[in-house]
Design a protein around this motif. Structure first.
Motif, mmCIF file in Angstrom:
data_model
loop_
_atom_site.group_PDB
_atom_site.id
_atom_site.type_symbol
_atom_site.label_atom_id
_atom_site.label_comp_id
_atom_site.label_asym_id
_atom_site.label_seq_id
_atom_site.Cartn_x
_atom_site.Cartn_y
_atom_site.Cartn_z
ATOM 1 N N TYR A 257 30.372 65.464 -8.791
ATOM 2 C CA TYR A 257 31.029 66.755 -8.985
ATOM 3 C C TYR A 257 32.455 66.767 -8.419
ATOM 4 O O TYR A 257 33.337 67.414 -8.974
ATOM 5 C CB TYR A 257 30.209 67.866 -8.332
ATOM 6 N N MET A 279 29.940 76.404 -5.867
ATOM 7 C CA MET A 279 28.760 76.850 -6.613
ATOM 8 C C MET A 279 28.329 78.241 -6.170
ATOM 9 O O MET A 279 27.967 79.089 -7.001
ATOM 10 C CB MET A 279 27.625 75.839 -6.433
ATOM 11 N N THR A 297 25.665 74.745 -13.578
ATOM 12 C CA THR A 297 26.059 73.849 -12.491
ATOM 13 C C THR A 297 24.866 73.446 -11.627
ATOM 14 O O THR A 297 24.740 72.274 -11.240
ATOM 15 C CB THR A 297 27.141 74.494 -11.615
ATOM 16 N N VAL A 319 30.978 69.306 -15.723
ATOM 17 C CA VAL A 319 31.155 70.557 -14.975
ATOM 18 C C VAL A 319 32.539 70.647 -14.342
ATOM 19 O O VAL A 319 32.895 71.686 -13.770
ATOM 20 C CB VAL A 319 30.081 70.713 -13.880
ATOM 21 N N LEU A 323 33.863 74.017 -12.152
ATOM 22 C CA LEU A 323 33.332 74.081 -10.788
ATOM 23 C C LEU A 323 34.354 74.541 -9.754
ATOM 24 O O LEU A 323 34.077 75.478 -8.993
ATOM 25 C CB LEU A 323 32.741 72.725 -10.387
#
Length: 342
Positions: A257, A279, A297, A319, A323
């Motif tokens: 991520y 998140m 996510t 993502v 994100l």
């Protein structure tokens, strides 16, 4: 009094986010191992570029792709090891990687503008709104170098972000079209369709849920045809993928991520520590968007905890455009949690 029923859940969530953030920081705070970069000719990018060039010269995708896989000793089994043909064929039609790079940038601009319109209408507070817009601009911009235009995951992640930004209550047709293209481009986007169906069902939007189900069926049929054609290729018995089940857990999630997104420009330990914070931030925006982005996510994080080899870090690009934007909403989310937890 009204906050009391939420005190325990708020405390649990706050502890979870802070614990994950601290753990992530600790994992990457020390010296990191040296990563050996593979030779250019054996990278995925070189593979996609070679396939697109052969298709542009009139070769069938199902001749060009297997030939290039064999030349690099890349697997051909199972069928999902061969990317769907859409990106290579579009690249051949428009005239090559440079043009695709500019098309990626135009798509990125459309994604950014869609988020600007969404945030302008739904985000309260000028500072939070401006922070979200700036983070959206930066998060999207870092994924637009022309050399990334032949990577399926980059395109798929951008289209996922666009689909999420376009979808509004009562206005979901454009989002469905964009998401369907994303799935046909990269099968790993299929969970987005499930998120959209589930979210519509929760909100009792039956017509929208049916439309998303039809789109998933269509995309699945297109992918099934592709996989059948790959499975029918001869002499592939010895070219089998080692598989993706590795159960690398949370450490690999924060790595994928952060390393594929705007967070990669920060020191590694800080970038990974901000993943759970971002998140959490997304979970506090306008309800319909929060539900879908959070499910996407968190759902992909759960998937990545189980599946994915270390060299598949680029999956995080799915993502990456959205994100880091959650960091704009994180201060308010943390303050609200702290207030409810007290």
């Amino acid at each position: 009094m009204s906050d009391r029923p939420w005190r325990l859940p708020a405390r649990c969530l706050l502890v979870l986010v802070l614990a994950l953030s601290a753990w992530s920081f600790a994992l990457y705070a020390g010296p990191q191992p040296i990563v050996v970069t593979p030779r250019e000719e054996i990278t995925d990018g070189a593979l996609y570029k070679a396939i697109a060039a052969r298709v542009a010269h009139g070769e069938s995708y199902y001749v060009a792709a297997p030939a290039e896989h064999r030349a690099r000793n890349f697997p051909l089994r199972p069928a999902v090891t061969v990317r769907p043909p859409l990106l290579a064929e579009v690249t051949a039609v428009v005239g090559g990687p440079i043009v695709m790079g500019w098309l990626l940038r135009l798509t990125a601009l459309a994604t950014f503008l869609a988020f600007v319109m969404r945030f302008s209408a739904t985000v309260e507070g000028p500072r939070t709104r401006m922070a979200a817009i700036v983070l959206a601009a930066l998060s999207i911009y870092v994924l637009t170098p022309i050399e990334l235009a032949l990577y399926h995951d980059i395109w798929a992640g951008m289209l996922v972000a666009l689909a999420l930004a376009l979808r509004r209550p009562g206005h979901w047709a454009a989002s469905i079209v964009v998401a369907t293209v994303a799935v046909i481009l990269r099968e790993l986007v299929a969970p987005l369709m499930i998120v959209m169906i589930f979210s519509a069902l929760i909100e009792r939007r039956w017509k929208e849920a049916a439309a998303w189900t039809a789109a998933l069926t269509l995309a699945g049929a297109v992918l099934a045809v592709h996989w059948m054609r790959v499975a029918a290729l001869p002499n592939t018995e010895h070219m089998v993928s080692p598989g993706w089940y590795r159960a690398l857990g949370w450490p690999w999630v924060v790595h994928t991520y952060s390393m594929t997104s705007l967070l990669a420009f920060l020191p590694t330990a800080i970038g990974v520590a901000l993943v759970p914070v971002a998140m959490l931030g997304w979970a506090t925006v306008e309800r319909s968007l929060a539900l879908r982005v959070s499910l996407w996510t968190i759902g992909m994080a759960c998937l990545f905890m189980v599946f994915g080899r270390t060299e598949n870090y680029y999956w995080g690009a799915l993502v990456a455009p959205i994100l880091p934007i959650g960091l704009a909403f994180a201060p308010g989310a943390l303050a609200r949690l702290w207030k409810q937890a007290r």
